[in-house]
Design a protein around this motif. Structure first.
Motif, PDB file in Angstrom:
ATOM      1  N   THR A 176     -39.624 -11.983  35.415  1.00 45.48           N
ATOM      2  CA  THR A 176     -40.543 -11.747  36.515  1.00 45.48           C
ATOM      3  C   THR A 176     -40.155 -10.508  37.303  1.00 45.48           C
ATOM      4  OG1 THR A 176     -40.942 -14.116  36.669  1.00 45.48           O
ATOM      5  CG2 THR A 176     -41.570 -12.781  38.562  1.00 45.48           C
ATOM      6  N   ARG A 177     -38.856 -10.341  37.545  1.00 47.12           N
ATOM      7  CA  ARG A 177     -38.406  -9.150  38.268  1.00 47.12           C
ATOM      8  C   ARG A 177     -38.689  -7.885  37.468  1.00 47.12           C
ATOM      9  NH1 ARG A 177     -32.583 -11.606  40.339  1.00 47.12           N
ATOM     10  NH2 ARG A 177     -33.450 -12.924  42.016  1.00 47.12           N
ATOM     11  N   SER A 178     -38.546  -7.969  36.151  1.00 48.31           N
ATOM     12  CA  SER A 178     -38.836  -6.803  35.316  1.00 48.31           C
ATOM     13  C   SER A 178     -40.314  -6.457  35.356  1.00 48.31           C
ATOM     14  CB  SER A 178     -38.380  -7.058  33.879  1.00 48.31           C
ATOM     15  OG  SER A 178     -36.990  -7.297  33.821  1.00 48.31           O
ATOM     16  N   LEU A 179     -41.157  -7.503  35.318  1.00 52.16           N
ATOM     17  CA  LEU A 179     -42.595  -7.257  35.382  1.00 52.16           C
ATOM     18  C   LEU A 179     -42.977  -6.621  36.703  1.00 52.16           C
ATOM     19  CD1 LEU A 179     -43.999 -10.541  33.796  1.00 52.16           C
ATOM     20  CD2 LEU A 179     -44.174  -8.247  32.855  1.00 52.16           C
ATOM     21  N   LYS A 180     -42.431  -7.130  37.794  1.00 51.99           N
ATOM     22  CA  LYS A 180     -42.758  -6.570  39.100  1.00 51.99           C
ATOM     23  C   LYS A 180     -42.225  -5.156  39.250  1.00 51.99           C
ATOM     24  CE  LYS A 180     -43.134 -11.014  41.419  1.00 51.99           C
ATOM     25  NZ  LYS A 180     -42.634 -11.914  42.482  1.00 51.99           N
ATOM     26  N   ALA A 181     -41.066  -4.907  38.626  1.00 50.56           N
ATOM     27  CA  ALA A 181     -40.509  -3.556  38.696  1.00 50.56           C
ATOM     28  C   ALA A 181     -41.369  -2.572  37.918  1.00 50.56           C
ATOM     29  CB  ALA A 181     -39.082  -3.553  38.159  1.00 50.56           C
ATOM     30  N   ASN A 182     -41.933  -3.002  36.793  1.00 51.17           N
ATOM     31  CA  ASN A 182     -42.744  -2.108  35.967  1.00 51.17           C
ATOM     32  C   ASN A 182     -44.179  -2.003  36.463  1.00 51.17           C
ATOM     33  OD1 ASN A 182     -41.299  -1.212  33.216  1.00 51.17           O
ATOM     34  ND2 ASN A 182     -40.516  -3.208  33.827  1.00 51.17           N
ATOM     35  N   LEU A 183     -44.749  -3.125  36.920  1.00 48.30           N
ATOM     36  CA  LEU A 183     -46.156  -3.118  37.301  1.00 48.30           C
ATOM     37  C   LEU A 183     -46.366  -2.870  38.780  1.00 48.30           C
ATOM     38  CD1 LEU A 183     -47.397  -6.160  35.165  1.00 48.30           C
ATOM     39  CD2 LEU A 183     -47.531  -3.727  34.614  1.00 48.30           C
ATOM     40  N   GLY A 184     -45.358  -3.079  39.599  1.00 44.85           N
ATOM     41  CA  GLY A 184     -45.492  -2.819  41.030  1.00 44.85           C
ATOM     42  C   GLY A 184     -46.521  -3.726  41.675  1.00 44.85           C
ATOM     43  N   GLU A 185     -47.504  -3.137  42.363  1.00 42.49           N
ATOM     44  CA  GLU A 185     -48.525  -3.909  43.056  1.00 42.49           C
ATOM     45  C   GLU A 185     -49.453  -4.639  42.093  1.00 42.49           C
ATOM     46  OE1 GLU A 185     -50.570  -1.284  45.617  1.00 42.49           O
ATOM     47  OE2 GLU A 185     -48.888  -0.975  46.984  1.00 42.49           O
ATOM     48  N   LEU A 186     -49.468  -4.248  40.841  1.00 43.43           N
ATOM     49  CA  LEU A 186     -50.325  -4.908  39.850  1.00 43.43           C
ATOM     50  C   LEU A 186     -49.743  -6.229  39.384  1.00 43.43           C
ATOM     51  CD1 LEU A 186     -51.351  -1.856  37.642  1.00 43.43           C
ATOM     52  CD2 LEU A 186     -52.630  -2.897  39.519  1.00 43.43           C
ATOM     53  N   ALA A 187     -48.516  -6.543  39.722  1.00 44.96           N
ATOM     54  CA  ALA A 187     -47.877  -7.790  39.294  1.00 44.96           C
ATOM     55  C   ALA A 187     -48.325  -8.930  40.189  1.00 44.96           C
ATOM     56  CB  ALA A 187     -46.356  -7.638  39.316  1.00 44.96           C
ATOM     57  N   ILE A 188     -49.588  -9.317  40.058  1.00 47.29           N
ATOM     58  CA  ILE A 188     -50.156 -10.421  40.826  1.00 47.29           C
ATOM     59  C   ILE A 188     -50.908 -11.341  39.884  1.00 47.29           C
ATOM     60  CG2 ILE A 188     -50.333  -9.118  42.974  1.00 47.29           C
ATOM     61  CD1 ILE A 188     -53.285  -8.664  42.336  1.00 47.29           C
ATOM     62  N   CYS A 189     -51.110 -12.567  40.313  1.00 48.34           N
ATOM     63  CA  CYS A 189     -51.836 -13.555  39.510  1.00 48.34           C
ATOM     64  C   CYS A 189     -53.319 -13.205  39.486  1.00 48.34           C
ATOM     65  CB  CYS A 189     -51.618 -14.947  40.103  1.00 48.34           C
ATOM     66  SG  CYS A 189     -52.587 -16.242  39.307  1.00 48.34           S
ATOM     67  N   HIS A 190     -53.895 -13.223  38.300  1.00 47.08           N
ATOM     68  CA  HIS A 190     -55.325 -12.924  38.162  1.00 47.08           C
ATOM     69  C   HIS A 190     -56.172 -13.980  38.847  1.00 47.08           C
ATOM     70  CE1 HIS A 190     -59.018 -11.437  36.272  1.00 47.08           C
ATOM     71  NE2 HIS A 190     -59.305 -12.700  35.973  1.00 47.08           N
ATOM     72  N   GLN A 191     -55.680 -15.213  38.960  1.00 50.24           N
ATOM     73  CA  GLN A 191     -56.447 -16.305  39.529  1.00 50.24           C
ATOM     74  C   GLN A 191     -56.470 -16.262  41.056  1.00 50.24           C
ATOM     75  OE1 GLN A 191     -57.925 -18.701  37.545  1.00 50.24           O
ATOM     76  NE2 GLN A 191     -58.741 -19.986  39.191  1.00 50.24           N
ATOM     77  N   CYS A 192     -55.296 -16.171  41.672  1.00 52.94           N
ATOM     78  CA  CYS A 192     -55.193 -16.267  43.126  1.00 52.94           C
ATOM     79  C   CYS A 192     -54.843 -14.946  43.794  1.00 52.94           C
ATOM     80  CB  CYS A 192     -54.163 -17.323  43.512  1.00 52.94           C
ATOM     81  SG  CYS A 192     -52.473 -16.940  42.968  1.00 52.94           S
ATOM     82  N   SER A 193     -54.574 -13.912  43.010  1.00 54.53           N
ATOM     83  CA  SER A 193     -54.232 -12.573  43.530  1.00 54.53           C
ATOM     84  C   SER A 193     -52.962 -12.588  44.369  1.00 54.53           C
ATOM     85  CB  SER A 193     -55.392 -11.998  44.359  1.00 54.53           C
ATOM     86  OG  SER A 193     -56.546 -11.863  43.563  1.00 54.53           O
TER      87      SER A 193
END
Length: 804
Positions: A176-193
């Motif tokens: 999860t930390r890697s995803l947030k580090a790579n995607l930044g603000e885009l690392a959010i849930c598609h369902q609940c944002s």
């Protein structure tokens, strides 16, 4: 109608709890948490702990994704960290063993390297040893956890399971930390944002969308985290987030593409089927023009018919029978009262039927009376119908002209109705001539039979009646995978042309699988900011099936009752229904995604597709003209598998103005408790005694002649029960209802004392006992069958009723 929806990818192994250190959330042995559609009392942390590690699924057709690279790097780093930890822990363990051996003078213990690592991974730094028993073959450890003060006895297998979970949680945190580090603000849930303090699961199919654990658990209980990693709900076409539910065109609704030959064949079939009705309509219009010529004392060709002033957005209908008007009709120049040609003929013949909506009044005798006790003293004992002495008269003049309806029937009673037209003067006759010319230019072969139901093929038949000497006791029941075949459509047409209902199994198998749970639909409506009704969705107006009256109820309470059941204070089941929900004729605008899903599930779309069905007559109307509301419309209703005798009906006997198709999209089973069953049995006995007393007082029936309310249990549950009568049996059915009308109850459980029209009154629900008497006295019976979840039922425009 009473009316109801292959994966590829590389699985990423990342899951875990929220951002909590291992010291404060130690992985104990817990019971797995079952996924539910609604949030339960347990926290998301506990449920994420209980989730098992996702399995790896290989897919060599896809390229290596960013998620794969992140997973590989994390796995290598974790492996190195674990090896370093094992070496350090091994040194500490050996030092600790030597110290204890010197102090306690115990035997030296030899422990394998793997077991040492497992032990060290499972023990927290603050644990305090209480006792130990050493063996070369097994290790048993009692530890005391400082944080929660619980003694835990862990065997070697339990330690191994906890080790896997700990390893899994570390991997999830790292992922999860890697995803947030790579995607930044885009690392959010598609369902609940949302993304902060949530573990996200990235779809390896699209490599774009992420879903968090709480949303998966709440809105997609049928999907595991493995399923979401393999192919997310959006890629599956089942995403029920607000954005997707308010979007249309995400799926292809049409199942078949017709070539030129098929289109020509269907259009010719449509002309052949419609020409007799067109001729009948033209004949009725010619007769009305001749009558008007007598009134004007002129020739029929000289009659001048003025055009009715109505816009394309206005539907012209008869004010007496509420039937849509196609072309010629009569209208009052003073009050705009309009009358169809059929009602004109009835008035001239002196047999115009009365309209029950203007006459029927039912007395409210109190809640206790509804449940089988005596009526309240304040209620009147004289039925309202006895106060009405004579029926309202409405007669035509000797020359054939018709005055406007009396004020009691909605007219002014002063002016004479004038003949009006909607279409150009010769439009109908020209259409008839063109159809005959077209058919004369093509030789039509005699129809060929495609029916295979006569052979012993149980998969194509469902028994629905037991008429003696009849060949139509079985209904045609096709599978949804076969309806796309042309020969199956021809088979359907043979049964449909006879006025028989048709059942199609597994209709939802052709859809993406969008959730039809009422709470999902309600959420979509509440979040629809463009809808004028979104602010009024907190309450709904439902029909109480027992009292047959409208009640206002909180929307959430209604849906909770749908899932869990509702009862009155005396434990009698409270059965409610929502008709035409949501409260708008713009279902496509309010719930566009559900509308597309429903249309994609429709079998035999040549007939049923409301947008482009080539054999659907309504789709042939000119653009800009107000078309009939073809739906879809939603019916949500409670019910029981046991026939109670009162309040069973979702829809009473009626006849629709057009054919329809009904799909059961969702069911929820509610189990009655033993206490409730006992209370129902006592109340049914009170109902029976009340029936016997009232009938004997009114018509002096003997006890054995009274229709009893039997406690009937159907073998099949979780569906909708249908009773559909054959067209040729309707006259006998009407005769039975007129004869036994007093045995039926309607609004407020008051008895029906007068019949205006046995079918259109919609006051009758046939119980099993009534159907037995109907067959014994008149030799007729309906098709009776249970519609199961996912089945589509084609209902012809004949007399029928439905219940859950």
């Amino acid at each position: 109608m009473e009316g109801e929806v292959a994966t590829n990818g590389v699985i990423l192994k990342h899951n875990g709890v929220k951002d909590i250190s291992l010291e404060t959330c130690w992985p104990e042995k817990k019971k797995p948490v079952e996924a539910t559609s609604l949030s339960s009392g347990s926290s998301d942390i506990e449920e994420e702990i209980s989730v098992e590690c996702p399995k790896r699924v290989a897919n060599q057709r896809r390229k290596r994704s960013k998620a794969d690279e992140i997973k590989t790097k994390s796995s290598r780093k974790r492996k190195c960290d674990d090896e370093n930890k094992c070496e350090e822990n091994e040194k500490k363990q050996r030092s600790s063993v030597k110290k204890r051996a010197t102090t306690w003078k115990e035997e030296e213990v030899v422990v394998d390297d793997e077991k040492k690592c497992e032990q060290q991974l499972q023990l927290v730094p603050s644990s305090k040893a209480t006792s130990r028993s050493r063996s070369k073959k097994s290790v048993s450890v009692d530890t005391w956890l400082v944080n929660n003060e619980i003694d835990v006895s862990a065997s070697e297998s339990e330690l191994s399971d906890s080790h896997l979970k700990t390893e899994y949680f570390n991997d999830c945190r790292s992922m999860t930390r890697s995803l947030k580090a790579n995607l930044g603000e885009l690392a959010i849930c598609h369902q609940c944002s949302k993304g902060e303090r949530r573990y996200l699961f990235i779809c390896t199919f699209c490599e774009v969308r992420l879903y968090c654990f709480p949303c998966i658990k709440k809105w997609y209980p049928h999907l595991s985290t493995d399923d979401v990693l393999e192919k997310c709900p959006f890629c599956r076409g089942t995403c029920n987030c607000c954005t997707c539910l308010h979007s249309s065109g995400l799926i292809e609704t049409s199942k078949r593409k017709l070539d030129k030959y098929e289109r020509f064949y269907h259009l010719r079939y449509l002309i052949v089927a419609m020409l007799p009705f067109l001729k009948k309509l033209c004949k009725a219009q010619d007769q009305e023009i001749e009558t008007e010529a007598k009134v004007q004392d002129s020739m029929a060709s000289q009659v001048d018919i003025s055009e009715s002033l109505c816009s394309n957005e206005e539907r012209v209908f008869c004010n007496h029978c509420a039937t849509s008007i196609v072309d010629l009709h009569r209208s009052c120049p003073k009050c705009s009262y309009e009358l169809c040609l059929n009602c004109c003929q009835e008035i001239r013949g002196g047999w115009l039927s009365e309209r029950p909506e203007c006459q029927l009044q039912f007395e409210y005798k109190g809640t206790r009376y509804i449940h089988g006790e005596a009526a309240e003293p304040s209620s009147s004992s004289v039925p309202e119908d006895e106060t009405k002495t004579q029926p309202i008269k409405w007669n035509a003049h000797e020359n054939g002209s018709i005055p406007c309806a009396p004020k009691e029937l909605g007219g002014c009673g002063d002016s004479v109705l004038e003949l009006k037209r909607i279409l150009p003067v010769t439009w109908m006759s020209d259409l008839e001539q063109k159809a005959e010319t077209f058919l004369a230019s093509y030789s039509i072969k005699p129809p060929m039979s495609y029916c295979r139901c006569s052979s012993d093929m149980s998969s194509l038949k469902r028994k629905a009646a037991s008429r003696d000497g009849s060949s139509d006791n079985y209904l045609y029941s096709a599978d949804s995978f076969d309806v796309l075949k042309q020969e199956e459509l021809l088979h359907f047409q043979e049964h449909w042309s006879k006025g028989e209902p048709v059942i199609v199994r597994n209709a939802l198998n052709n859809t993406a699988g969008l959730s039809w749970e009422p709470m999902v639909m309600w959420r979509a409506l509440c979040d629809n900011v463009d809808s004028a009704v979104s602010s009024n969705m907190s309450d709904v107006k439902a029909i109480d099936c027992l009292a047959n009256c409208e009640v206002k109820i909180n929307t959430q309470c209604f849906f909770e009752g749908y899932s869990k059941g509702r009862t009155y204070e005396n434990f009698w089941p409270e059965m409610l229904k929502l008709k035409d929900w949501p409260p708008s004729d713009k279902f496509e605008n309010l719930l566009p995604r559900h509308c597309d899903e429903f249309i994609s599930a429709l079998p035999f779309q040549e007939y049923s597709d409301p947008r482009s069905g080539i054999l659907n007559i309504a789709t042939k109307l000119p653009e800009g003209l107000l078309k009939p509301d073809l739906g879809p419309k939603t019916y949500i209703a409670y019910g029981t598998s046991d026939e109670l005798g009162r309040g069973d009906s979702v829809t009473k006997l009626h006849c629709d103005m057009s054919d329809a198709v009904n799909i059961l999209m969702h069911t929820a089973e509610v189990t009655l408790s033993e206490e409730q069953m006992a209370a129902i049995a006592d109340l049914k006995q009170k109902h029976k005694q009340q029936n016997e007393k009232e009938l004997q007082e009114q018509i002096g029936l003997e006890e054995e002649e009274v229709v009893s309310d039997e406690f009937v249990v159907y073998d099949e549950t979780g569906g909708a029960l249908w009773d559909i009568f054959r067209r040729e049996d309707v006259p006998k059915l009407e005769e039975y209802l007129r004869k036994h009308c007093i045995e039926f109850r309607h609004t407020y459980c008051s008895r029906v004392t007068k019949v205006y029209h046995p079918i259109h009154d919609q006051s009758y629900f046939l119980t099993v006992e009534h159907k037995r008497k109907l067959k014994a006295e008149f030799g007729i019976e309906p098709w009776t069958f249970v519609q199961k979840l996912g089945e589509a039922v084609f209902i012809p425009a004949v007399v029928h009723k439905g219940s859950c």
